[in-house]
Write a protein that holds these residues in place. Structure first.
Motif, PDB file in Angstrom:
ATOM      1  N   SER A 232       0.809  -1.212   0.000  1.00  0.00           N
ATOM      2  CA  SER A 232       0.000   0.000   0.000  1.00  0.00           C
ATOM      3  C   SER A 232       0.845   1.266   0.000  1.00  0.00           C
ATOM      4  O   SER A 232       0.409   2.315  -0.494  1.00  0.00           O
ATOM      5  CB  SER A 232      -0.926  -0.002   1.224  1.00  0.00           C
ATOM      6  OG  SER A 232      -0.165  -0.140   2.418  1.00  0.00           O
ATOM      7  N   ASN A 247      -7.892  -1.432  -3.406  1.00  0.00           N
ATOM      8  CA  ASN A 247      -7.117  -1.262  -2.183  1.00  0.00           C
ATOM      9  C   ASN A 247      -7.528  -2.252  -1.106  1.00  0.00           C
ATOM     10  O   ASN A 247      -8.714  -2.523  -0.914  1.00  0.00           O
ATOM     11  CB  ASN A 247      -7.285   0.167  -1.657  1.00  0.00           C
ATOM     12  CG  ASN A 247      -6.717   1.203  -2.606  1.00  0.00           C
ATOM     13  OD1 ASN A 247      -5.540   1.165  -2.942  1.00  0.00           O
ATOM     14  ND2 ASN A 247      -7.558   2.132  -3.051  1.00  0.00           N
ATOM     15  N   ARG A 252      -2.377  -3.478  -2.499  1.00  0.00           N
ATOM     16  CA  ARG A 252      -3.380  -3.041  -3.469  1.00  0.00           C
ATOM     17  C   ARG A 252      -3.060  -3.709  -4.799  1.00  0.00           C
ATOM     18  O   ARG A 252      -1.942  -4.154  -5.048  1.00  0.00           O
ATOM     19  CB  ARG A 252      -3.382  -1.517  -3.624  1.00  0.00           C
ATOM     20  CG  ARG A 252      -2.180  -0.962  -4.366  1.00  0.00           C
ATOM     21  CD  ARG A 252      -2.283   0.553  -4.593  1.00  0.00           C
ATOM     22  NE  ARG A 252      -1.200   1.011  -5.461  1.00  0.00           N
ATOM     23  CZ  ARG A 252       0.008   1.354  -5.044  1.00  0.00           C
ATOM     24  NH1 ARG A 252       0.294   1.295  -3.765  1.00  0.00           N
ATOM     25  NH2 ARG A 252       0.927   1.756  -5.911  1.00  0.00           N
TER      26      ARG A 252
END
Length: 268
Positions: A232, A247, A252
């Motif tokens: 992330s 996400n 993600r």
């Protein structure tokens, strides 16, 4: 020192000797024999050991780290197969697995094959490319053992492993519906918090310094989309903004769309 020089193959039990010899010969690793002999070689940092017919990777100077193996039947992978959420999982959404569409996915950074196995369990055909011979050997062993298990044999029959540099494979392989990339990225957490396989691989494999170079050939190869798994906190691959992102808590999926996924033919 290259991976093939800093690692060797040994057996834990004498009944594992034949398999250990075959693995060493196939992957061109040094063969030691009995595992006890490995401790007498101070220059040897990593060991591939066959333990009850299962290939494992250990770091000799960090015995508490434990062994890393590929297991598609039990453990975390088995739990995810049974209770992971099917096509509702984020990875399924990222590759476009919907409305009966089951893409051929080229996983160009296969690693231990866990994400590829999830997609194969959902009906996708997978071509797995892994360039590191140690990781490829672990993955090949896991696939071979899984092919003999009634629970997962059908799933792994949809998984084909290729040991080759990812860039070469991306330019030489036939078109894939989706190209999946999960290049190694430096962990943000302190080393004590990193999973054991990540700690081993960071030392053995190192960083994917050419990760950014994968995106352009992947986009050329993928018929519908390229999916990149990123932490992330990491920037997009090659600093190229994705078409969309999915996400999660720690990671993600950056999705780069070449064209829309086809809708299923209308029933007559």
């Amino acid at each position: 020192m290259s991976a093939t020089n800093s690692i060797a193959v040994a057996y834990v039990h004498s009944s594992d000797a034949d398999k250990a010899k075959k693995i060493a010969q196939h992957w061109q690793f040094n063969y030691i024999g009995d595992r006890a002999a490995a401790t007498k070689q101070p220059a040897l940092e990593y060991l591939l050991q066959v333990n009850d017919q299962v290939l494992e990777l250990i770091k000799l100077d960090e015995p508490k780290t434990g062994a890393v193996k590929v297991d598609f039947v039990d453990g975390a992978v088995g739990h995810r197969r049974k209770f992971g959420g099917g096509r509702g999982q984020e990875i399924a959404k990222a590759v476009g697995l919907k409305h009966g569409f089951c893409p051929h996915v080229l996983d160009a950074t296969a690693g231990l094959g866990r994400d590829a196995f999830v997609l194969a369990s959902l009906g996708c055909q997978l071509t797995l490319v892994e360039r590191n011979p140690v990781v490829a050997a672990l993955l090949a062993d896991g696939l071979e053992r899984a092919s003999l298990n009634l629970e997962v044999a059908e799933i792994t029959s949809r998984m084909t492993l290729i040991h080759a540099p990812a860039l070469n494979s991306l330019t030489e392989l036939a078109n894939a519906d989706v190209v999946y990339l999960d290049p190694m990225y430096p962990a943000k957490e302190k080393s004590a918090a990193i999973k054991k396989e990540m700690r081993l691989f960071q030392g053995l494999v190192g960083k994917d310094l050419d990760a950014d170079d994968l995106l352009a050939p992947a986009l050329d190869l993928a018929k519908y989309r390229v999916v990149v798994k990123r932490p992330s906190y990491a920037p997009p691959l090659a600093d190229k903004k994705p078409s969309t992102s999915i996400n999660m808590k720690k990671n993600r999926f950056d999705v780069y769309v070449n064209q829309a996924i086809p809708k299923p033919a209308e029933s007559i």
